[in-house]
Scaffold this motif. Sequence first.
Motif, PDB file in Angstrom:
ATOM      1  N   VAL A  22     -78.102  35.100  47.112  1.00  0.00           N
ATOM      2  CA  VAL A  22     -79.211  35.928  47.603  1.00  0.00           C
ATOM      3  C   VAL A  22     -79.763  35.373  48.905  1.00  0.00           C
ATOM      4  N   VAL A  23     -79.953  34.068  48.974  1.00  0.00           N
ATOM      5  CA  VAL A  23     -80.537  33.444  50.158  1.00  0.00           C
ATOM      6  C   VAL A  23     -79.497  33.170  51.241  1.00  0.00           C
ATOM      7  N   GLY A  24     -78.320  32.721  50.827  1.00  0.00           N
ATOM      8  CA  GLY A  24     -77.347  32.237  51.811  1.00  0.00           C
ATOM      9  C   GLY A  24     -76.317  33.217  52.330  1.00  0.00           C
ATOM     10  N   HIS A  25     -76.061  34.322  51.628  1.00  0.00           N
ATOM     11  CA  HIS A  25     -74.971  35.216  52.036  1.00  0.00           C
ATOM     12  C   HIS A  25     -75.144  35.810  53.438  1.00  0.00           C
ATOM     13  N   PRO A  26     -76.356  36.247  53.842  1.00  0.00           N
ATOM     14  CA  PRO A  26     -76.497  36.776  55.204  1.00  0.00           C
ATOM     15  C   PRO A  26     -76.081  35.773  56.276  1.00  0.00           C
ATOM     16  N   PHE A  27     -76.442  34.497  56.079  1.00  0.00           N
ATOM     17  CA  PHE A  27     -76.035  33.457  57.038  1.00  0.00           C
ATOM     18  C   PHE A  27     -74.514  33.323  57.057  1.00  0.00           C
ATOM     19  N   ASP A  28     -73.918  33.420  55.870  1.00  0.00           N
ATOM     20  CA  ASP A  28     -72.469  33.278  55.766  1.00  0.00           C
ATOM     21  C   ASP A  28     -71.753  34.440  56.439  1.00  0.00           C
ATOM     22  N   THR A  29     -72.308  35.637  56.325  1.00  0.00           N
ATOM     23  CA  THR A  29     -71.724  36.806  56.978  1.00  0.00           C
ATOM     24  C   THR A  29     -71.709  36.626  58.492  1.00  0.00           C
ATOM     25  N   VAL A  30     -72.812  36.143  59.045  1.00  0.00           N
ATOM     26  CA  VAL A  30     -72.897  35.896  60.487  1.00  0.00           C
ATOM     27  C   VAL A  30     -71.872  34.853  60.906  1.00  0.00           C
ATOM     28  N   LYS A  31     -71.732  33.795  60.116  1.00  0.00           N
ATOM     29  CA  LYS A  31     -70.761  32.741  60.423  1.00  0.00           C
ATOM     30  C   LYS A  31     -69.339  33.292  60.479  1.00  0.00           C
ATOM     31  N   VAL A  32     -68.985  34.087  59.468  1.00  0.00           N
ATOM     32  CA  VAL A  32     -67.631  34.648  59.401  1.00  0.00           C
ATOM     33  C   VAL A  32     -67.377  35.592  60.575  1.00  0.00           C
ATOM     34  N   SER A 126     -62.169  33.655  45.469  1.00  0.00           N
ATOM     35  CA  SER A 126     -63.446  34.346  45.667  1.00  0.00           C
ATOM     36  C   SER A 126     -63.841  34.345  47.135  1.00  0.00           C
ATOM     37  N   GLU A 127     -63.675  33.204  47.804  1.00  0.00           N
ATOM     38  CA  GLU A 127     -64.028  33.099  49.217  1.00  0.00           C
ATOM     39  C   GLU A 127     -63.091  33.926  50.088  1.00  0.00           C
ATOM     40  N   LEU A 128     -61.814  33.932  49.741  1.00  0.00           N
ATOM     41  CA  LEU A 128     -60.853  34.691  50.538  1.00  0.00           C
ATOM     42  C   LEU A 128     -61.210  36.173  50.525  1.00  0.00           C
ATOM     43  N   VAL A 129     -61.498  36.709  49.334  1.00  0.00           N
ATOM     44  CA  VAL A 129     -61.877  38.115  49.206  1.00  0.00           C
ATOM     45  C   VAL A 129     -63.179  38.381  49.951  1.00  0.00           C
ATOM     46  N   LYS A 130     -64.150  37.492  49.788  1.00  0.00           N
ATOM     47  CA  LYS A 130     -65.451  37.649  50.445  1.00  0.00           C
ATOM     48  C   LYS A 130     -65.295  37.706  51.961  1.00  0.00           C
ATOM     49  N   CYS A 131     -64.517  36.787  52.520  1.00  0.00           N
ATOM     50  CA  CYS A 131     -64.343  36.729  53.976  1.00  0.00           C
ATOM     51  C   CYS A 131     -63.636  37.971  54.509  1.00  0.00           C
ATOM     52  N   ARG A 132     -62.639  38.445  53.792  1.00  0.00           N
ATOM     53  CA  ARG A 132     -61.921  39.636  54.249  1.00  0.00           C
ATOM     54  C   ARG A 132     -62.808  40.869  54.174  1.00  0.00           C
TER      55      ARG A 132
END
Length: 270
Positions: A22-32, A126-132
């Motif tokens: 909830v807190v970290g995913h938006p930051f992770d999206t920007v990073k990717v 899980s990370e591979l699917v998320k990043c794609r």
Amino acid sequence: MGEISGDAVSVAGMLAGVATVVVGHPFDTVKVKLQKHNTGADGMKYKSGLHCTARILKTEGVKGLYRGATSSFVGMAFESSLAFGIYSQTKQLLQGGITSEKPQLHAIFPSGLFAGAVISFILCPSELVKCRMQVQGTDSLLPSLSRYSGPIDCALKTIKTEGLSGIFRGGGATMLRESLGNAVFFSTYELVRYHMHRPLRDASSDLTHLVDVGIGIVSGGLGGIAIYRRSGIRGCYTGLGPTIVRAFPANAAAIVTWELAIKTLGIKRE
């Protein structure tokens, strides 16, 4: 950490994982997005993390920041539940069932290593699917036939085109990162928590709850930063800014949720 039942740890760990996403995913999206678009042949696409965030909000709305979050919620909930459970049980085993007020690094560090190694088998796909899913936003250059309708569709297409090994691409690096990362995280968390708690033990009962939350924010946040400073060694500096910014709030949220869940479940700790 006092002796804790496996079921309680699993529930608390699962909630901590959800809080992390909830807190970290938006930051992770920007990073990717930065890693994908700012390192391609076309040159720089985003001027900064803030520029990338603004572009996502303008073209996709808030939901764009949470693209790919479904697999993250499932993966992180399961991963966090397993990680905290394995860590707690392994640490108790290495301590011979003896609880100790002072953190025992000889038990904490290897327990974190082992927990990280196990969860890497869940986190990698899980990370591979998320990043794609994150990369294929509305500004993606992927042809329509290559786009994914959801996490399951992404996983199935990956297995179909790349085989079962494709879903575990980068597994070795993930295991190394998670093993060392969890060892550093839990060691930092336990040490900071212990040293912050000592001078505050005489706080009035009215302040105890706020003190615990404050300690959770600091210990979890510092633990997260310790991990991500280490991850920079890999040389993937594009998107490092959002990653470091994400580290403190995401891990602080995880630890605060973990601590509150343990208390709510009636588990007593030293």
